[in-house]
Structures are given as structure tokens and as C-alpha cells.
Design an enzyme around this catalytic site. Structure first.
Site: not given
Ligand code: F6R
Length: 609
Positions: A2, A605
């Protein structure tokens, strides 16, 4: 996940909130809503679907200005209906709130309140919070909210307004992130810091177990007992343009194009005179570095694949005992961790809960911990302390692109610096790699020239109907296959598998046929002959070949017409030049297939649960 936006000030509240919600559009959502308090009354509009639909509906209802909150919902408790969309209003119309997270004991609270005669109107866990607040509210918001925080269990970022408290917005945070900002008699809060950039760069990240009061005069912070404390603002060195899509069709495409710049930015201040120097970032001594017998890289998804590349590169320096671990596994296995362990956590968002939990574990076992993140003052940064911040700016596209190459850059620099502190980096290696890195932005820019992009788009068009893809490479050309395959899976919803080219014959070769093309990563200076002899064998099974090959590799055209040329580079740095073609390939396949590139289904994200 959200998204929340809140505003108090004299400008057009509705417009500011809708615009702020739009800046959260990269987070997956199914419905949206807004509530503005004007003349002591709560005016609310909610809808299933996009923010643009909400905006039309709000216009029809002619909201007057006031102070307000908005929300994009990704359903967890209760179906996707307009009625379950936030904001939620208490039955007595006195309290309205939005919520990110999950209230674990919602049902218990609901049963209690229903027994007291309070009628619930939705299926959400959030409603238990708003009804409880109204039940305990006796004119003092802080008192009521502190009671609420003692009654609810779970994770939450709550943003709350009371109809009898003009120009006041309250937030409460536990296990779910929210940021607060203030400037020129205007106060804001949002889930994503980039939503505040056009107003201010000086923001507060709410801590766990913290309340904030936002009004026109400023922001005040309290603990969950209601005791006020001082809180320093954090300065974000991002700007509003960074969070705009500009003329690009998608944020992902824009972010792919930003990579020459972000790699250059990451090198800035860390290399000079063909030497690597991270002493401005890290106060490590050679004695300390020599004391770390084990290096653990811990991360998820793309960040994990960046560490796999880094580990392959660091192996070439010798003497490192390195593990690359997936964060969601690290915490549940009996991996030896202790004071002789250097544990490096890599996370773009700094909010990934698996990585955060793994960091807490390593810290509790006495490991030396370091974070590489793109978000300064993110939860993991605040908890771990020591950090290298990648200066990639906000990444809006759900699929990581520019943060991946920024991580790669930082990891290579870190690997070299560590080796140097331990006395294991040969001078000629240092010079060779620093020259390679400093020429990288120009090489990446050459991969983004129109002709290159058109070639990749054409190849993608020819293969958009494939059933699945195999990505293959050997040695230093294998880790980029992992990331390339992940990009394709995420945004085009096609099956994609990455294999060391020599491993295919141990089973997966059975899957090869004309509907399963192979993307062969065959740089001239990394086991070219061995890889090509594998590829030749796989071609016989009918799989078409798309080659990512070194410029001027004429021999490759004997095998395939589908060639993406990359500039020559040091073998250790091949992951960099492979990244852009594979990102563009995934992008154009997804575009051909009409996929929602910036907001792929089922993805968020930052995975904070
Ligand atoms: C792929 C992607 C995800 C992130 C993963 C880790 O494009 O975005 O695989 O890499 O969820 O996220 P962070 O780097 O924010 O810990």
C-alpha cells in the site's frame, strides 16, 4: 504494497494528495481512496482501480480544501471492493485513518467492540483500529493513539485525522515505514520519500514505536507512551526530476538509460590515480580486515545476484572465503557466524524484511556488519550503522536496473578495497580494474545508442512468442545470466532459467526445443571455446540462439544471426556490459507481450513482509 500520502497546508489538498498517490503507483495496488476534512466534516471518496479513476470521481464530488490523507490499497484482509478501500471512518464519523501493514489481533478487537454495540462496515483489519480509536477518544488524539498502540498487535504505519482537530495529522509507526516532512507552513507524510521531493529534501523517517503530530507549524515526535522527543531531519540528496518519467515510455526504460551516470556517480570519490579508496566511507584498518576470516554476502533477488557477481570477481583476487546467501534462508540455517565474520547485506530499498532479519541475526552473533543500500537512513541502515550508500537516486520501476549496476560498482570497489587492506590486491590488478571501471560509463552509454537498442528490440520482436528462455554462460559470464533471467521472468511472465553452460547436459537439456531459445553469454575473453562447444551441442536440439558477444567477434555469426554485441572489457567486469542488453531484452519482450512493465503483477518494490 500500500501507499500513503498525507497533507496539511493552505494549497489544494486534494490535488497534492492525488499527485502524491500517483508517485506511489509503482507499488502494486487494487483500489485507492482519499479523505479530506473541511468544516469539521470528513469528505471521502474511494474506488476500485487506478488513481486516475479516483481523481475523476473526486472532481465530480467537488471536494473543498482542508487537510487530508490518501491511500492505495493492496488487499490482504477482505476482498478488493470499494467498501474495503481506505480511508476508513469510525461509525461516529469522528476519526478517519489509512493503514499499511497488518493488525494481527483485529478480529479479537472487532468482537469486543461489536459486543459493545459498535457496528463494523468492512471486512478489513484496519477498521478495528479506527473503531477502537473512536471508542477511546475523549478529545485528546495523543492519548487515544497511545491507547491504540497498546491494544493492537502487528505491523503498521497509520495516518490518522480527527474531525474535531483542525489541521492535524497523526502518524503511528511500527514495522512499516513512513516518512514525514515540513516546509513553509505545510506538513506531509508519505510511504515513499520520493513523493515528498518536490516539497522538501529534509525529512524524518519514522522509527518503530513512534508517533508524530504534523500540523502547519511543524512536526512533533513522541514515543508510544506519549513522551515527546527531539528528532533530527535527514537530508535526501535526491531531486524531484529523478522521480519523474520524463519522455520515456516507462520508468524502467528511463532507469536503464541512467546507468552510465549512476555508475559514474558511484565511482566518484572512491577512485583516483588508478587506486581504490573507500576510507571516506569505512574506517576499517588492515588489522581488522585481516581478522575477518569469512565473508558473507546476504541479499534477495537482484541484490543477491549482484553479490554473486561480486563473489566471482573477488575469488579472482584469491584468499577470500566467501558465501553468497539468500536472506530468507540465512536466518534459518546453522551457518557459522561470529566475530571473525564480515557480513555484508545488500538491499536497494533498505526495507526488505528478510535481509533485515538476517542482519539482526548476524549482529546478535557478533559479526561485523555492513550494509549496501540505495536509501540512506532506511531501516537497515539505521539498525546496522556502517553503510555504503549507492547514489542511484530513486528507482521507481519495480524491476531493479540502475540500482543493480550501482550495487555491482560498489561491490567491486569494496572487494578491491578489502583485498588491498589485507595485502592481497596486486598493483597491476588494481590499475587494470580501475581503468576498466572508469571507462565503464562510456561503454554503458555505447550500449544505449539507438542502433543497439533497435537491434535488441528487433530480436525481442522475433522471440516474443517463445515459451521460455535459457540463459547460459560460464565462470564470470554466469552470474549475469541469473539477473538477466530474473528480469525477463518479472516483467514478461515467461519462464526463464539461468544455467552454467556446462551444467545443461545434466538434465535441463531435455527441455530444449525450438520454443525455448538460448541466450548465450559468450564474451571473447571468458572461456569462449568451451561455452561455444556447449552451445553447438544445444543448437542441435533445435533451440534458437541469441548471442551476447564481444564486438568484432566475427566467428559468432557462424552460429546465429541474433547477436547483441558488447564492448570489450576486463573479464571481471563483464557483468556490467551484460546488464544493459539483458535488461533491454527483457523490457522489449515484455513490451511486445503488452505487460505492465513498471508494475508487474504480484510484485512490489520493497518486500517488507
Ligand atoms: C528484481 C527486484 C527484486 C529485489 C528484491 C530485493 O528486479 O527488484 O528481486 O531485488 O526484492 O530487494 P532489495 O534490494 O530492496 O532488498
Amino acid at each position: 504494497m500500500c501507499g500513503i500520502m498525507g497533507y496539511v497546508g493552505d494549497k489544494n489538498t486534494t490535488a497534492i494528495i492525488l499527485d502524491g498517490l500517483a508517485k506511489h503507483e509503482h507499488r502494486t495496488y487494487d483500489s485507492a481512496g482519499i479523505a479530506v476534512i473541511a468544516d469539521g466534516k470528513i469528505h471521502e471518496t474511494r474506488t476500485i482501480g487506478r488513481i486516475s479513476k479516483l481523481a475523476k470521481k473526486v472532481k465530480e464530488e467537488h471536494f473543498s480544501n482542508g487537510f487530508g490523507i490518501g491511500h492505495t490499497r493492496c488487499a490482504t484482509h477482505g476482498e478488493v471492493t470499494e467498501n474495503n478501500a481506505h480511508p476508513h471512518i469510525s461509525s461516529d464519523n469522528k476519526v478517519v485513518l489509512v493503514h499499511n501493514g497488518i493488525i494481527d489481533n483485529a478480529q479479537e478487537i472487532r468482537t469486543d467492540l461489536e459486543a459493545k454495540g459498535i457496528t463494523f462496515h468492512t471486512e478489513t483489519d484496519t477498521e478495528s483500529a479506527v473503531q477502537y480509536l473512536a471508542y477511546v477518544y475523549e478529545g485528546d488524539p495523543k492519548e487515544a493513539i497511545t491507547k491504540l498502540t497498546k491494544r493492537i498487535r502487528g505491523s503498521y504505519a497509520l495516518v490518522i485525522m480527527f474531525s474535531d482537530k483542525k489541521d492535524e495529522i497523526w502518524t503511528a509507526s511500527k514495522g512499516s515505514s513512513i516518512v514525514v516532512g515540513h516546509t513553509n507552513k505545510e506538513g506531509f507524510c508519505a510511504s515513499d520519500p520520493s513523493a515528498l521531493l518536490e516539497f522538501t529534501n529534509d525529512i524524518w523517517f519514522m522509527d518503530d514505536n513512534e508517533l508524530a503530530l504534523i500540523n502547519k507549524d511543524g512536526c512533533k515526535f513522541f514515543d508510544f507512551d506519549g513522551v515527546e522527543h527531539f528528532k533530527e531531519t535527514m537530508h535526501l540528496d535526491w531531486n524531484a526530476t529523478m522521480a519523474n518519467r520524463g519522455n520515456y515510455a516507462h520508468y524502467m526504460l528511463k532507469e536503464i538509460h541512467e546507468q552510465p551516470h549512476t555508475v559514474a556517480q558511484t565511482l566518484l570519490g572512491r577512485v583516483a590515480d588508478n587506486k581504490v579508496d573507500l576510507s571516506n566511507d569505512l574506517d576499517w584498518t588492515p588489522e581488522q580486515a585481516k581478522g575477518w576470516k569469512r565473508i558473507h554476502f546476504v541479499a534477495c533477488g537482484t541484490s543477491h545476484y549482484a553479490t554473486v557477481s561480486a563473489a566471482h570477481i573477488m575469488e579472482t583476487f584469491g584468499t577470500f572465503d566467501i558465501r553468497t546467501e539468500i536472506a530468507s534462508e540465512y536466518s534459518y540455517r546453522n551457518i557459522p557466524i561470529g566475530p571473525d565474520t564480515l557480513a555484508i547485506f545488500v538491499t536497494q530499498s533498505g526495507e526488505t524484511s528478510d535481509t533485515l532479519l538476517a542482519a539482526r541475526l548476524a549482529k546478535s552473533k557478533g559479526a561485523k556488519c555492513l550494509v549496501i543500500t540505495n536509501v540512506r537512513d532506511s531501516t537497515i541502515h539505521r539498525e546496522v550503522g556502517d553503510a555504503l550508500i549507492t547514489p542511484a537516486g530513486p528507482e521507481i520501476g519495480v524491476a531493479a536496473t540502475k540500482t543493480y549496476t550501482a550495487q555491482l560498482t560498489m561491490l567491486v570497489l569494496l572487494g578491491m578495497y578489502l583485498a588491498k587492506l589485507r595485502g592481497n590486491l596486486k598493483e597491476e590488478t588494481e590499475i587494470r580494474l580501475i581503468e576498466g571501471l572508469t571507462s565503464m560509463p562510456a561503454k554503458l552509454a555505447s550500449l544505449l545508442e539507438q542502433e543497439q537498442e533497435e537491434n535488441i528490440e528487433k530480436i525481442a520482436r522475433n522471440f516474443a512468442d517463445a515459451k521460455g528462455f535459457f540463459y547460459m554462460g560460464r565462470s564470470l559470464a554466469y552470474p549475469p545470466c541469473l539477473e538477466g533471467a530474473l528480469k525477463l521472468k518479472e516483467i514478461s511472465y515467461l519462464l526463464a532459467e539461468a544455467y552454467p553452460a556446462g551444467e545443461m547436459k545434466h538434465g535441463p537439456i531435455a527441455l530444449l526445443d525450438k520454443d525455448h531459445p538460448i541466450i548465450a553469454l559468450v564474451p571473447k575473453n571468458i572461456l569462449w571455446e568451451k561455452t561455444m562447444s556447449n552451445i553447438e551441442e544445444y543448437m542441435e536440439k533445435g533451440s534458437p540462439i541469441i548471442a551476447v558477444a564481444t564486438v568484432e567477434d566475427e566467428e559468432i555469426s557462424r552460429y546465429t544471426k541474433n547477436i547483441i554485441y558488447t564492448p570489450e572489457t576486463e573479464p571481471e567486469l563483464f557483468s556490467f556490459v551484460a546488464a544493459i542488453p539483458l535488461q533491454l531484452f527483457a523490457y522489449y519482450i515484455a513490451r511486445q507481450r503488452g505487460c505492465d512493465i513498471d508494475m508487474p503483477r504480484n510484485l512490489v518494490k520493497a518486500v517488507t513482509v
